[in-house]
Scaffold this motif. Sequence first.
Motif, PDB file in Angstrom:
ATOM      1  N   ALA A  49      -0.093  85.858  -9.998  1.00 43.03           N
ATOM      2  CA  ALA A  49       0.840  85.442  -8.865  1.00 43.03           C
ATOM      3  C   ALA A  49       0.021  84.698  -7.637  1.00 43.03           C
ATOM      4  O   ALA A  49       0.630  83.912  -7.055  1.00 43.03           O
ATOM      5  CB  ALA A  49       1.687  86.447  -8.479  1.00 43.03           C
ATOM      6  N   ASN A  50      -0.817  85.452  -7.285  1.00 46.44           N
ATOM      7  CA  ASN A  50      -1.785  84.832  -6.219  1.00 46.44           C
ATOM      8  C   ASN A  50      -2.374  83.603  -6.527  1.00 46.44           C
ATOM      9  O   ASN A  50      -2.449  82.723  -5.839  1.00 46.44           O
ATOM     10  CB  ASN A  50      -2.807  85.796  -5.784  1.00 46.44           C
ATOM     11  N   MET A  51      -3.036  83.612  -7.666  1.00 47.04           N
ATOM     12  CA  MET A  51      -3.965  82.631  -8.366  1.00 47.04           C
ATOM     13  C   MET A  51      -3.279  81.445  -8.766  1.00 47.04           C
ATOM     14  O   MET A  51      -3.835  80.203  -8.437  1.00 47.04           O
ATOM     15  CB  MET A  51      -4.920  83.127  -9.200  1.00 47.04           C
ATOM     16  N   SER A  52      -2.031  81.676  -9.211  1.00 46.22           N
ATOM     17  CA  SER A  52      -1.138  80.376  -9.810  1.00 46.22           C
ATOM     18  C   SER A  52       0.246  80.648  -9.673  1.00 46.22           C
ATOM     19  O   SER A  52       0.756  80.721 -10.844  1.00 46.22           O
ATOM     20  CB  SER A  52      -1.727  79.952 -11.088  1.00 46.22           C
ATOM     21  N   ALA A  84       5.067  96.073 -13.350  1.00 42.12           N
ATOM     22  CA  ALA A  84       5.598  97.575 -13.535  1.00 42.12           C
ATOM     23  C   ALA A  84       4.340  98.394 -13.025  1.00 42.12           C
ATOM     24  O   ALA A  84       3.136  98.155 -13.594  1.00 42.12           O
ATOM     25  CB  ALA A  84       5.760  97.839 -15.153  1.00 42.12           C
ATOM     26  N   VAL A  85       4.617  99.424 -12.465  1.00 39.59           N
ATOM     27  CA  VAL A  85       3.751 100.491 -11.792  1.00 39.59           C
ATOM     28  C   VAL A  85       2.228  99.594 -11.609  1.00 39.59           C
ATOM     29  O   VAL A  85       1.358 100.043 -11.960  1.00 39.59           O
ATOM     30  CB  VAL A  85       3.724 101.718 -12.649  1.00 39.59           C
ATOM     31  N   PRO A  86       2.348  98.736 -10.656  1.00 41.51           N
ATOM     32  CA  PRO A  86       1.095  98.000 -10.673  1.00 41.51           C
ATOM     33  C   PRO A  86      -0.170  98.216  -9.715  1.00 41.51           C
ATOM     34  O   PRO A  86       0.304  98.997  -8.654  1.00 41.51           O
ATOM     35  CB  PRO A  86       1.496  96.717 -10.125  1.00 41.51           C
ATOM     36  N   PHE A  87      -0.969  98.491 -10.164  1.00 43.24           N
ATOM     37  CA  PHE A  87      -2.518  98.826  -9.570  1.00 43.24           C
ATOM     38  C   PHE A  87      -2.895  97.693  -8.665  1.00 43.24           C
ATOM     39  O   PHE A  87      -3.527  96.732  -9.137  1.00 43.24           O
ATOM     40  CB  PHE A  87      -3.469  99.044 -10.614  1.00 43.24           C
ATOM     41  N   VAL A  88      -2.290  97.521  -7.267  1.00 44.46           N
ATOM     42  CA  VAL A  88      -2.431  96.202  -6.789  1.00 44.46           C
ATOM     43  C   VAL A  88      -3.165  96.437  -5.519  1.00 44.46           C
ATOM     44  O   VAL A  88      -3.403  95.439  -4.728  1.00 44.46           O
ATOM     45  CB  VAL A  88      -1.220  95.611  -6.346  1.00 44.46           C
ATOM     46  N   ASP A  89      -3.656  97.456  -5.106  1.00 47.25           N
ATOM     47  CA  ASP A  89      -4.481  97.813  -3.787  1.00 47.25           C
ATOM     48  C   ASP A  89      -5.939  98.412  -4.322  1.00 47.25           C
ATOM     49  O   ASP A  89      -6.258  99.475  -3.683  1.00 47.25           O
ATOM     50  CB  ASP A  89      -3.628  98.891  -2.979  1.00 47.25           C
ATOM     51  N   SER A 149     -12.072  90.023  -3.685  1.00 41.09           N
ATOM     52  CA  SER A 149     -11.830  88.565  -4.137  1.00 41.09           C
ATOM     53  C   SER A 149     -10.602  88.390  -4.962  1.00 41.09           C
ATOM     54  O   SER A 149      -9.953  87.363  -4.998  1.00 41.09           O
ATOM     55  CB  SER A 149     -13.087  87.776  -4.428  1.00 41.09           C
ATOM     56  N   TYR A 150     -10.354  89.597  -5.676  1.00 40.10           N
ATOM     57  CA  TYR A 150      -9.242  89.258  -6.525  1.00 40.10           C
ATOM     58  C   TYR A 150      -8.006  90.423  -6.214  1.00 40.10           C
ATOM     59  O   TYR A 150      -7.006  90.303  -6.916  1.00 40.10           O
ATOM     60  CB  TYR A 150      -9.956  89.611  -8.008  1.00 40.10           C
ATOM     61  N   SER A 151      -8.242  91.327  -5.565  1.00 40.15           N
ATOM     62  CA  SER A 151      -7.181  92.542  -5.418  1.00 40.15           C
ATOM     63  C   SER A 151      -6.080  91.700  -4.839  1.00 40.15           C
ATOM     64  O   SER A 151      -6.040  91.229  -3.893  1.00 40.15           O
ATOM     65  CB  SER A 151      -7.863  93.575  -4.448  1.00 40.15           C
ATOM     66  N   PRO A 152      -5.157  92.147  -5.387  1.00 39.90           N
ATOM     67  CA  PRO A 152      -3.709  91.381  -5.009  1.00 39.90           C
ATOM     68  C   PRO A 152      -3.131  91.687  -3.791  1.00 39.90           C
ATOM     69  O   PRO A 152      -2.853  90.915  -2.875  1.00 39.90           O
ATOM     70  CB  PRO A 152      -2.451  91.888  -5.980  1.00 39.90           C
ATOM     71  N   TYR A 153      -3.508  92.904  -3.090  1.00 46.02           N
ATOM     72  CA  TYR A 153      -3.009  93.006  -1.629  1.00 46.02           C
ATOM     73  C   TYR A 153      -3.833  92.534  -0.800  1.00 46.02           C
ATOM     74  O   TYR A 153      -3.484  91.965   0.151  1.00 46.02           O
ATOM     75  CB  TYR A 153      -3.190  94.733  -1.523  1.00 46.02           C
ATOM     76  N   GLU A 154      -5.172  92.170  -1.094  1.00 46.16           N
ATOM     77  CA  GLU A 154      -6.042  91.535  -0.147  1.00 46.16           C
ATOM     78  C   GLU A 154      -5.890  90.150  -0.138  1.00 46.16           C
ATOM     79  O   GLU A 154      -6.111  89.382   0.731  1.00 46.16           O
ATOM     80  CB  GLU A 154      -7.467  91.848  -0.745  1.00 46.16           C
ATOM     81  N   PRO A 156       2.336  99.680  -4.846  1.00 53.91           N
ATOM     82  CA  PRO A 156       3.350  98.711  -5.042  1.00 53.91           C
ATOM     83  C   PRO A 156       4.133  98.508  -3.730  1.00 53.91           C
ATOM     84  O   PRO A 156       4.616  97.527  -3.342  1.00 53.91           O
ATOM     85  CB  PRO A 156       3.986  98.914  -6.180  1.00 53.91           C
ATOM     86  N   ALA A 157       4.290  99.487  -3.032  1.00 54.51           N
ATOM     87  CA  ALA A 157       5.142  99.512  -1.754  1.00 54.51           C
ATOM     88  C   ALA A 157       4.327  98.788  -0.729  1.00 54.51           C
ATOM     89  O   ALA A 157       5.205  97.967  -0.124  1.00 54.51           O
ATOM     90  CB  ALA A 157       5.412 100.838  -1.235  1.00 54.51           C
ATOM     91  N   LYS A 158       3.073  98.998  -0.510  1.00 55.25           N
ATOM     92  CA  LYS A 158       2.405  98.091   0.590  1.00 55.25           C
ATOM     93  C   LYS A 158       2.310  96.679   0.037  1.00 55.25           C
ATOM     94  O   LYS A 158       2.414  95.768   0.800  1.00 55.25           O
ATOM     95  CB  LYS A 158       0.976  98.547   0.763  1.00 55.25           C
ATOM     96  N   TRP A 159       2.218  96.227  -1.132  1.00 51.82           N
ATOM     97  CA  TRP A 159       2.250  95.115  -1.808  1.00 51.82           C
ATOM     98  C   TRP A 159       3.298  94.188  -1.405  1.00 51.82           C
ATOM     99  O   TRP A 159       3.354  93.163  -1.012  1.00 51.82           O
ATOM    100  CB  TRP A 159       1.879  95.082  -3.079  1.00 51.82           C
ATOM    101  N   VAL A 160       4.574  94.826  -1.697  1.00 54.57           N
ATOM    102  CA  VAL A 160       5.651  94.357  -1.350  1.00 54.57           C
ATOM    103  C   VAL A 160       6.104  93.990   0.126  1.00 54.57           C
ATOM    104  O   VAL A 160       6.594  92.931   0.369  1.00 54.57           O
ATOM    105  CB  VAL A 160       6.992  95.172  -1.959  1.00 54.57           C
ATOM    106  N   ALA A 161       5.585  94.959   0.774  1.00 55.77           N
ATOM    107  CA  ALA A 161       6.006  94.586   2.429  1.00 55.77           C
ATOM    108  C   ALA A 161       4.885  93.658   2.724  1.00 55.77           C
ATOM    109  O   ALA A 161       5.690  92.830   3.608  1.00 55.77           O
ATOM    110  CB  ALA A 161       5.542  96.238   2.949  1.00 55.77           C
TER     111      ALA A 161
END
Length: 709
Positions: free
Chosen positions: A571-574, A584-589, A623-628, A654-659
């Motif tokens: 979603a970040n890259m493209s 679903a239950v995403p490991f994003v941080d 460089s790839y972590s979604p939250y960053e 996911p809560a931090k990522w969405v915010a």
Amino acid sequence: MKKIITLLGLIICIANAHAQFQKATAPIAEKKEHWRVIHADSVADNYYWMYDYFGKGPDSTKAINYLKAENAYLDTVMSPSKPFQSDLFLEMKSRIKEKDESVPVYKNGYFYYYRTEEDKQYYKICRKKESMDAPEEVLLDADKSAEGHAFYAATGFDVSPDNKLMAFGVDLVSRRQYTIHIKNLETGEILKDSILNTEGDPCWANDNKTLFYTSKNLATLLPEKIKRHSLGTSADQDEVVYHEKDNTNYLWVKKSKNNQHIFIYSTGTLSSELRMINANKPTSVFKIFQPRLKDVLYDVVPLDDKFLILTNKDGAKNFQLMECPLNNTGESHWKQLIPNRKDVLIEGIEEFQDFIVVNERKDGLVKLRIRGLKDSAEHYLNFGEAAYSAYIIPNPEYTSDVLRYSYTSLTTPSSTYDYKIKSKEKILLKQQEVVGGYNSTDYVTERIYAQAKDGTKIPISLVYKKDLNKDATTPLLLFGYGSYGISMEASFASSRLSLLDRGFVFAIAHIRGGQEMGRSWYEDGKLMKKKNTFTDFIDCGEFLIEEHYTGKGHLYAMGGSAGGLLMGAVANMSPSLWNGVVAAVPFVDVVNTMLDESIPLTTNEFDEWGNPKNEDAYFYIKSYSPYENIEKKNYPNILVTTGLHDSQVQYFEPAKWVAKLRSMKTDKNQLLFRTNMDFGHGGASGRFDYLKETAEIYAFLLNLEGIYK
């Protein structure tokens, strides 16, 4: 003129889709200054406070209130689709045979099976002595046990060698901290021997009174000790027979199939070590099979006269099969039986007294190789479809000459077979029934290959309705995972028919980071090569558009857990490639979680992602972590799910990522976030409740396509 009409139709379709979402004001999370400083790099983390419910901090209540506000927002936005969700749920539920029974498995004088009843969420574990015509014994009534609990999971069912006792683990919170109970199968009594905070893996010694199990660390939830329990004593008195000091390893205990040995497994991503005792001598000291070696994994299969060892020793990247004497288990005594091959991955061994079954994977597909132990004669089972999944299911009888396995594909419901080794005869014992009728010939499955930017060919498995007219307006859901060497199998799901019958194509991208194409496939998608996983998925999406399976504005992506990391990254890259993303239950941080060793499972993951305390690993993960990497730009429509009690990916990721997404994205697309306040990583435990979650996801996707019934 045709292009103008098509474009106009697309605009109307998208406008109608968005009209199905109720307007509402999204919750805006408070920002609180918090800085992460490491490797001379200072990063603001304004939503760090959401950690406080997990960390029991001062903002614990505020974190819960934010999750509830997001749930309320989602409910409001999707309220027009509630009747449709209800219809989808009933439709998917109607395909399930509610009153059903599994194929019985024979073990130690009894046929074991489970059965389900109409309108019941769970199951009953049962057995019959010697014959299926004998009276039924109900060993566990999960429907009754689950009463009054929002979540119920039972696991590790292990019956004592004398058939009189059953040990099993129960989790009532969905955090995978199981309490082991022991049931007297003669009286029905649950004994007082309650053992807390375990992996739910009881293992009986042959004396019928000694249990081994894995005990977890209360804070990190890591399995760290193997304990021995004597029947009738307090668990507080249980002796620690092994304590794993390396917190990057996983730990478990099990008995060998021939009932002669009890093994303790300590396994990391890169190395492993086994200990063993004679199952008839439970108080003896565990002996090391082979001390752990750097970058060497091994597994052990005991036969009557020798041990088989599956290992990557000596650079056998795709693993080789070796053997050694029962009384000389060190690696200097290992002798090769089946060599390492560049194009074939050996995934496992199923042992019998007279033959073994070698579970191999070639070109992304499972192959079952039968090898006689007396004459070494070999042959393979033939499955006959382009994309399928086959796996060995429980074969507890060591002396049997019949192999039981399961087979499924994107169009073939799960099927249980017995394969007679001597006659090479396949017997279909049971195929999953799709209630209401299902004809596999109404659907088409394909195996195609996308080309990654570096020239690598990436397999894609697809399924769709036979009469579907595939073009740039066809909706397509692309699913991916790509981590831990876990291969994504092309298997059947009756719930998926609700998408296929409404014109969707479903596809699985077998991207690097999995192990579909061998061990190198995994190694090329981890650590400092992790970005291959994300670019492979993007390349698969672009290829599907180029080949006219779908088009821009109709391509969707979905993944969960580490696959949720994949969703955040792509979603970040493209972002313009996808019309919708389900994470679903995403490991994003990734950076913050891998820096915090108090979070469950963190230390086990260093060999998968890297340890960010190392500077090179830190900057690569960052460089790839979604939250960053959220930026001020347009993002696709996104639906995010999590569970408050998730022990694998904590809710706050996911809560931090969405915010942060809400505060930075520049589009007006939907960003919806559902926290299930009662469940954890795997979602609902009931066999129908999970369909409500699926219905919500499907309604989200279908609404974006202007499909409302």
